[in-house]
Scaffold this active site. Structure first.
Site, PDB file in Angstrom:
ATOM      1  N   CYS A 110      10.115  -8.166 -30.021  1.00 20.86           N
ATOM      2  CA  CYS A 110      10.630  -8.953 -28.901  1.00 20.86           C
ATOM      3  C   CYS A 110      12.115  -8.612 -28.767  1.00 20.86           C
ATOM      4  O   CYS A 110      12.894  -8.822 -29.695  1.00 20.86           O
ATOM      5  CB  CYS A 110      10.424 -10.435 -29.201  1.00 20.86           C
ATOM      6  SG  CYS A 110      11.151 -11.514 -27.972  1.00 20.86           S
ATOM      7  N   CYS A 121      18.102 -21.797 -17.825  1.00 21.51           N
ATOM      8  CA  CYS A 121      16.969 -22.736 -17.844  1.00 21.51           C
ATOM      9  C   CYS A 121      17.316 -23.853 -18.829  1.00 21.51           C
ATOM     10  O   CYS A 121      17.855 -23.582 -19.903  1.00 21.51           O
ATOM     11  CB  CYS A 121      15.689 -22.023 -18.279  1.00 21.51           C
ATOM     12  SG  CYS A 121      15.306 -20.640 -17.199  1.00 21.51           S
ATOM     13  N   CYS A 124      16.359 -23.749 -22.664  1.00 19.52           N
ATOM     14  CA  CYS A 124      16.500 -22.487 -23.391  1.00 19.52           C
ATOM     15  C   CYS A 124      17.893 -22.330 -24.010  1.00 19.52           C
ATOM     16  O   CYS A 124      18.905 -22.493 -23.316  1.00 19.52           O
ATOM     17  CB  CYS A 124      16.217 -21.337 -22.429  1.00 19.52           C
ATOM     18  SG  CYS A 124      16.501 -19.724 -23.169  1.00 19.52           S
TER      19      CYS A 124
HETATM   20  N1  SAH Z   1      14.595 -14.420 -19.133  1.00 14.98           N
HETATM   21  C1  SAH Z   1      13.244 -14.034 -19.235  1.00 14.98           C
HETATM   22  C2  SAH Z   1      12.869 -13.460 -20.587  1.00 14.98           C
HETATM   23  C3  SAH Z   1      13.451 -14.118 -21.786  1.00 14.98           C
HETATM   24  S1  SAH Z   1      12.891 -15.777 -22.095  1.00 14.98           S
HETATM   25  C4  SAH Z   1      12.331 -15.178 -18.888  1.00 14.98           C
HETATM   26  O1  SAH Z   1      12.811 -16.308 -18.740  1.00 14.98           O
HETATM   27  O2  SAH Z   1      11.147 -14.935 -18.733  1.00 14.98           O
HETATM   28  C5  SAH Z   1      11.251 -15.439 -22.660  1.00 14.98           C
HETATM   29  C6  SAH Z   1      10.329 -16.634 -22.666  1.00 14.98           C
HETATM   30  O3  SAH Z   1      10.734 -17.563 -23.675  1.00 14.98           O
HETATM   31  C7  SAH Z   1      10.309 -17.375 -21.355  1.00 14.98           C
HETATM   32  O4  SAH Z   1       8.991 -17.543 -20.899  1.00 14.98           O
HETATM   33  C8  SAH Z   1      10.937 -18.704 -21.722  1.00 14.98           C
HETATM   34  O5  SAH Z   1      10.422 -19.700 -20.920  1.00 14.98           O
HETATM   35  C9  SAH Z   1      10.561 -18.862 -23.177  1.00 14.98           C
HETATM   36  N2  SAH Z   1      11.396 -19.804 -23.893  1.00 14.98           N
HETATM   37  C10 SAH Z   1      12.745 -19.842 -23.966  1.00 14.98           C
HETATM   38  N3  SAH Z   1      13.169 -20.869 -24.719  1.00 14.98           N
HETATM   39  C11 SAH Z   1      12.064 -21.528 -25.118  1.00 14.98           C
HETATM   40  C12 SAH Z   1      11.834 -22.679 -25.912  1.00 14.98           C
HETATM   41  N4  SAH Z   1      12.837 -23.377 -26.435  1.00 14.98           N
HETATM   42  N5  SAH Z   1      10.552 -23.052 -26.132  1.00 14.98           N
HETATM   43  C13 SAH Z   1       9.527 -22.349 -25.603  1.00 14.98           C
HETATM   44  N6  SAH Z   1       9.675 -21.253 -24.837  1.00 14.98           N
HETATM   45  C14 SAH Z   1      10.923 -20.846 -24.598  1.00 14.98           C
HETATM   46 FE1  SF4 Z   2      15.833 -18.895 -18.635  1.00 10.88          FE
HETATM   47 FE2  SF4 Z   2      16.301 -18.421 -21.203  1.00 10.88          FE
HETATM   48 FE3  SF4 Z   2      14.844 -16.655 -19.756  1.00 10.88          FE
HETATM   49 FE4  SF4 Z   2      17.478 -16.940 -19.345  1.00 10.88          FE
HETATM   50  S1  SF4 Z   2      16.501 -16.207 -21.220  1.00 10.88           S
HETATM   51  S2  SF4 Z   2      15.909 -16.857 -17.774  1.00 10.88           S
HETATM   52  S3  SF4 Z   2      17.813 -19.121 -19.673  1.00 10.88           S
HETATM   53  S4  SF4 Z   2      14.300 -18.763 -20.270  1.00 10.88           S
END
Ligand code: SAH
Ligand code: SF4
Length: 349
Positions: A110, A121, A124
């Site tokens: 990953c 988000c 996150c």
């Molecule tokens: N920015 C891109 C890729 C990185 S995040 C995106 O948002 O898709 C990759 C995945 O991890 C995303 O689906 C996001 O929703 C998830 N993710 C991030 N933080 C998380 C958390 N605390 N718990 C569960 N999933 C999480």
């Molecule tokens: Fe959203 Fe985290 Fe993916 Fe950035 S890395 S787009 S903040 S989930």
């Protein structure tokens, strides 16, 4: 602040880059082949280890390139075998990558695409303090090679689900995708590489235009815009209808179905109505659904109960969509993206 030298990265270097460098150094062209061989056949990026090169050439490589630019500063292994690496970059910033073992000796990497993330988000850890900078394609390939050195093998799959929104760094990500898949370099099948996006539509459209069979995952988290707005802030959030239109374009150009990722947040997006809407959307667009149990960061959200997650999944599946539930990996190792980096920021250096 110390001045950072702008140098290319040896990881991710193309044949033409190394041929030009050899010409500049007045050494024979076959040296470029030897260097390429070290990088892409032996996963070696430190010139000191390139035994068939003369010492002055090794020294010149080390001077002219970051080789490598980053180091593994920390590694946290979970009881299930998942290993998270904190990589310190040449400028002191850090990113994370995760090595995820699977069934039958499978291995997934990953990878991160940015330092921080501008999307922000609300659940996150990666987006907490916004974007620091993009990774260059060389840094992305170096991340991959630091992983292969650590695992002593290549992965079966790569997912761009680490820190950052890769499609906002399209130029560098697409160069890295080229190196990962070109038979002349790393040579992975594009189908084994997943790019995950929060639905950045301009990037999705460019991604579709690559017309390659990369796998696409869309972090939707809600099947209506009102609920989605509670999870993803305004600036970089696109309307669901536009996201799905861009995804259909990918389906047409790449010839691949895509996945809708859905992080379940208790009381926010886990109602029966939300499940029905998600099923309908997935069915209409021939998409798969991947449910992700929320991994607690210090955000305002909570993960639904095991039973609530199972019930949600059943409604979506009964609604005619193909549903998978992401098995939790490495939850004892700050598994969710950005958590290790966020923590390291609080550590005294
Ligand atoms: N920015 C891109 C890729 C990185 S995040 C995106 O948002 O898709 C990759 C995945 O991890 C995303 O689906 C996001 O929703 C998830 N993710 C991030 N933080 C998380 C958390 N605390 N718990 C569960 N999933 C999480
Ligand atoms: Fe959203 Fe985290 Fe993916 Fe950035 S890395 S787009 S903040 S989930």
């Amino acid at each position: 602040m110390a001045c950072i030298p702008r140098k290319p990265f040896l990881a991710g270097a193309l044949r033409e880059d190394l041929t030009a460098w050899c010409a500049k150094e007045c050494v024979a062209k076959f040296r470029a082949n030897q260097i390429l061989d070290w990088i892409y056949r032996h996963d070696v990026i430190a010139p000191a280890e390139m035994k068939n090169l003369p010492l002055p050439l090794r020294n010149a490589l080390a001077t002219d390139f970051f080789a490598p630019g980053g180091v593994i500063a920390d590694a946290v292994k979970s009881s299930d075998g998942t290993e998270k690496l904190l990589i310190e970059l040449h400028d002191g910033e850090s990113i994370e990558m995760v090595l995820i073992p699977g069934k039958e000796d499978r291995l997934t990497f990953c990878l991160s695409t940015q330092v921080g993330c501008p999307v922000g988000c609300r659940f996150c850890a990666s987006g907490k303090n916004g974007l620091v900078r993009n990774l260059s394609s060389g840094e992305i390939i170096e991340e991959f090679l630091l992983g292969t050195q650590r695992a002593e093998r290549h992965p079966d799959n790569v997912v761009f689900m680490g820190i950052g929104e890769g499609l906002l760094n399209f130029h560098e990500l697409s160069k890295a995708l080229f190196v990962l898949t070109s038979p002349e370099y790393i040579g992975m099948s594009p189908r084994r590489i997943t790019v995950s996006t929060s639905g950045y539509v301009p990037g999705m459209l460019k991604f579709a235009e690559l017309e390659k069979e990369y796998t696409l995952a869309i972090s939707l988290h809600a099947a209506d815009d009102e609920t989605r707005a509670k999870i993803i802030p305004g600036d970089l959030r696109y309307p669901i209808a536009e996201i799905m239109a861009a995804a259909d374009r990918y389906l047409e150009k790449a010839g691949r179905i895509f996945t809708l990722e859905y992080t379940l947040l208790a009381g926010v997006n886990d109602s029966r109505d939300a499940a029905l809407k998600l099923a309908r959307l997935a069915r209409t667009h021939h998409a798969k659904v991947n449910l992700i149990p929320y991994n607690a960061t210090d955000s305002q959200f909570k993960r639904p109960s095991r039973q609530a997650i199972a019930e949600f999944g059943k409604i979506v599946s009964d609604g005619g969509a193909h549903v998978t539930l992401r098995t939790e990996r490495g939850s004892d190792g700050d598994a969710a993206c950005g958590q290790l980096r966020a923590k390291s920021k609080h550590l005294p250096h």
